[in-house]
Design an enzyme around this catalytic site. Structure first.
Site, short mmCIF file in Angstrom:
data_model
loop_
_atom_site.label_atom_id
_atom_site.label_comp_id
_atom_site.label_asym_id
_atom_site.label_seq_id
_atom_site.Cartn_x
_atom_site.Cartn_y
_atom_site.Cartn_z
N HIS A 41 7.55 -44.95 -20.14
CA HIS A 41 6.27 -44.36 -19.74
C HIS A 41 5.30 -45.40 -18.73
O HIS A 41 4.65 -44.89 -17.95
CB HIS A 41 5.33 -43.73 -20.97
CG HIS A 41 4.11 -43.16 -20.39
ND1 HIS A 41 4.07 -41.75 -19.68
CD2 HIS A 41 2.94 -43.37 -20.89
CE1 HIS A 41 2.85 -41.56 -19.58
NE2 HIS A 41 2.17 -42.21 -20.12
N HIS A 70 0.79 -36.38 -29.87
CA HIS A 70 -0.79 -36.56 -29.24
C HIS A 70 -1.36 -35.41 -28.35
O HIS A 70 -2.57 -35.05 -28.48
CB HIS A 70 -0.74 -37.72 -28.66
CG HIS A 70 -0.37 -38.30 -27.26
ND1 HIS A 70 1.08 -38.34 -27.36
CD2 HIS A 70 -0.90 -37.95 -26.14
CE1 HIS A 70 1.48 -38.42 -25.92
NE2 HIS A 70 0.38 -38.19 -25.43
N TRP A 71 -0.53 -34.64 -27.61
CA TRP A 71 -0.79 -33.53 -26.73
C TRP A 71 -1.64 -32.42 -27.88
O TRP A 71 -2.56 -31.72 -27.22
CB TRP A 71 0.02 -32.85 -26.12
CG TRP A 71 0.06 -33.51 -24.74
CD1 TRP A 71 0.24 -35.01 -24.56
CD2 TRP A 71 0.56 -32.86 -23.50
NE1 TRP A 71 0.39 -35.09 -22.87
CE2 TRP A 71 0.60 -34.00 -22.43
CE3 TRP A 71 0.73 -31.63 -23.04
CZ2 TRP A 71 1.00 -33.54 -21.13
CZ3 TRP A 71 1.00 -31.20 -21.72
CH2 TRP A 71 1.05 -32.33 -20.74
N ARG A 97 -3.19 -36.62 -13.61
CA ARG A 97 -3.58 -35.12 -13.76
C ARG A 97 -5.03 -35.08 -12.92
O ARG A 97 -5.25 -33.93 -12.23
CB ARG A 97 -3.71 -34.62 -15.12
CG ARG A 97 -2.31 -35.04 -15.94
CD ARG A 97 -2.28 -34.51 -17.23
NE ARG A 97 -0.89 -35.00 -17.88
CZ ARG A 97 0.25 -34.47 -17.78
NH1 ARG A 97 0.29 -33.36 -16.72
NH2 ARG A 97 1.03 -34.93 -18.15
N TYR A 122 -8.21 -34.35 -23.68
CA TYR A 122 -6.93 -33.54 -23.99
C TYR A 122 -7.40 -32.05 -24.05
O TYR A 122 -6.68 -31.23 -23.77
CB TYR A 122 -6.34 -34.24 -25.06
CG TYR A 122 -5.33 -35.28 -24.64
CD1 TYR A 122 -3.98 -35.05 -24.49
CD2 TYR A 122 -5.90 -36.49 -24.36
CE1 TYR A 122 -3.12 -36.02 -24.03
CE2 TYR A 122 -4.97 -37.46 -24.05
CZ TYR A 122 -3.57 -37.37 -23.77
OH TYR A 122 -2.67 -38.35 -23.29
N ASP A 156 -0.26 -40.92 -15.74
CA ASP A 156 -0.45 -40.18 -16.87
C ASP A 156 -1.91 -39.30 -16.71
O ASP A 156 -1.88 -38.55 -15.68
CB ASP A 156 -0.76 -41.38 -17.94
CG ASP A 156 -0.89 -40.57 -19.22
OD1 ASP A 156 0.27 -40.24 -19.89
OD2 ASP A 156 -2.13 -40.54 -19.83
N ARG A 157 -2.93 -39.37 -17.40
CA ARG A 157 -3.94 -38.43 -17.40
C ARG A 157 -4.73 -38.90 -15.77
O ARG A 157 -5.25 -38.01 -15.17
CB ARG A 157 -5.29 -38.75 -18.43
CG ARG A 157 -4.74 -38.80 -19.98
CD ARG A 157 -3.79 -37.57 -20.11
NE ARG A 157 -4.69 -36.32 -20.19
CZ ARG A 157 -4.34 -35.21 -20.88
NH1 ARG A 157 -3.10 -34.83 -20.88
NH2 ARG A 157 -5.20 -33.91 -20.69
#
Length: 302
Positions: free
Chosen positions: A272, A151-152, A110, A213, A106-107
């Protein structure tokens, strides 16, 4: 959780990170990076399975868990993936590692993507869980994606709008977002869930995660554009959820082919939160992929 692992704080140039680590000191180092809105506790089932093969390092990212939550700025640079990636490079250097494997979700995945772009000499190989590249996901988003990953868009709204709404009931927000991404179920162990909720019940953590975000939709894309088409050269495997938004809304390998030169990937039978739903399969995938690069780092960029 994390039987046999130590817990400590490690200072980097700009933040102090909370770190869990364990495994064989003579083995190659592997850093595991968590996603939103979790902590390093997400690896509590996977990390012990990897500890017979690697030195396993599980930090809380800046802004999350027990790590520092530095003040932000108008450009959201403080929570850019470049800043967060630099934390990891400095953390690993403090622990004596110039080169390492990366597993990330997930984050955190990234962060790992930017880490390998900015510091390809540091990363032997990496496995990324349930992401496609951020810039390309935004560019190819449609209404189906926006509905699933609301949520993005919500978290990128200006401070204090999302912070105020989340702060009124952090636990309900956390469960709404995360259980929704797990198909309406609760895939989390009680001890892990308790840590997630306690960490998120902090206005500084809520604000920092919103900044993560906001950075993803602004400065991180600027950094991607500044790469001017340069592709990821580090060997990378991507695993995405067969029962998740990447599978439903994108052609994951097509998006990754635009950003990476040496990429492989597949969907796995999970939602997820695959590291907590199928830890043995995820650990096996890490070991199998990293074993290809175990003798020496392959300079495949040449």
């Amino acid at each position: 959780m994390f039987d046999g692992f130590t817990e400590e704080y490690v200072n980097t140039a700009h933040v102090r990170l909370f770190v869990r680590r364990g495994g064989l000191k003579s083995a190659p180092p592997l850093v595991l990076l968590h996603g939103y809105p979790q902590t390093s506790a997400m690896w509590h089932l996977v990390a012990p399975l990897l500890s017979d093969f690697y030195q396993v390092i599980c930090p809380d990212l800046r802004g999350y868990g027990r790590s520092d939550k530095p003040e932000t700025d108008d450009q959201h640079l403080t929570y850019s993936k470049r800043a967060m990636a630099n934390d990891i490079v400095q953390l690993m250097a403090e622990l004596g590692h110039d080169e390492f494997y990366v597993g990330a979700h997930d984050r955190g995945a990234r962060v790992a993507h930017r880490l390998a772009l900015d510091h390809p000499d540091k990363v032997r190989a990496m496995v990324l869980l349930d992401i496609a590249p951020t810039r390309e996901m935004y560019a190819h988003a449609d209404s189906q994606f926006a509905k699933a990953y609301w949520h993005w868009y919500f978290l990128t709204q200006s401070d204090p709008f999302p912070e105020t709404l989340i702060g009124n009931d952090p636990e309900t927000f956390w469960k709404l977002k995360c259980f929704n991404q797990a198909g309406g179920d609760n895939p989390f162990a009680p001890e892990a869930l308790a840590e997630y909720l306690a960490a998120f019940n902090d206005p500084a953590a809520i604000h920092a995660s919103c900044e993560d975000y906001r950075a993803g939709a602004t400065i991180d894309i600027d950094h991607d554009n500044e790469d001017d088409g340069r592709k990821l050269s580090v060997p990378t495997e991507v695993l995405w959820a067969k029962h998740g938004v990447i599978e439903r809304c994108f052609d994951a390998m097509d998006l990754w082919d635009k950003r990476a030169s040496h990429i492989s990937g597949r969907a796995v039978d999970a939602t997820h939160y695959m590291a907590e739903e199928m830890p043995h399969e995820i650990a096996d995938s890490f070991i199998s992929f990293f074993n290809q690069f175990s003798n020496e780092r392959k300079d495949i960029a040449q």
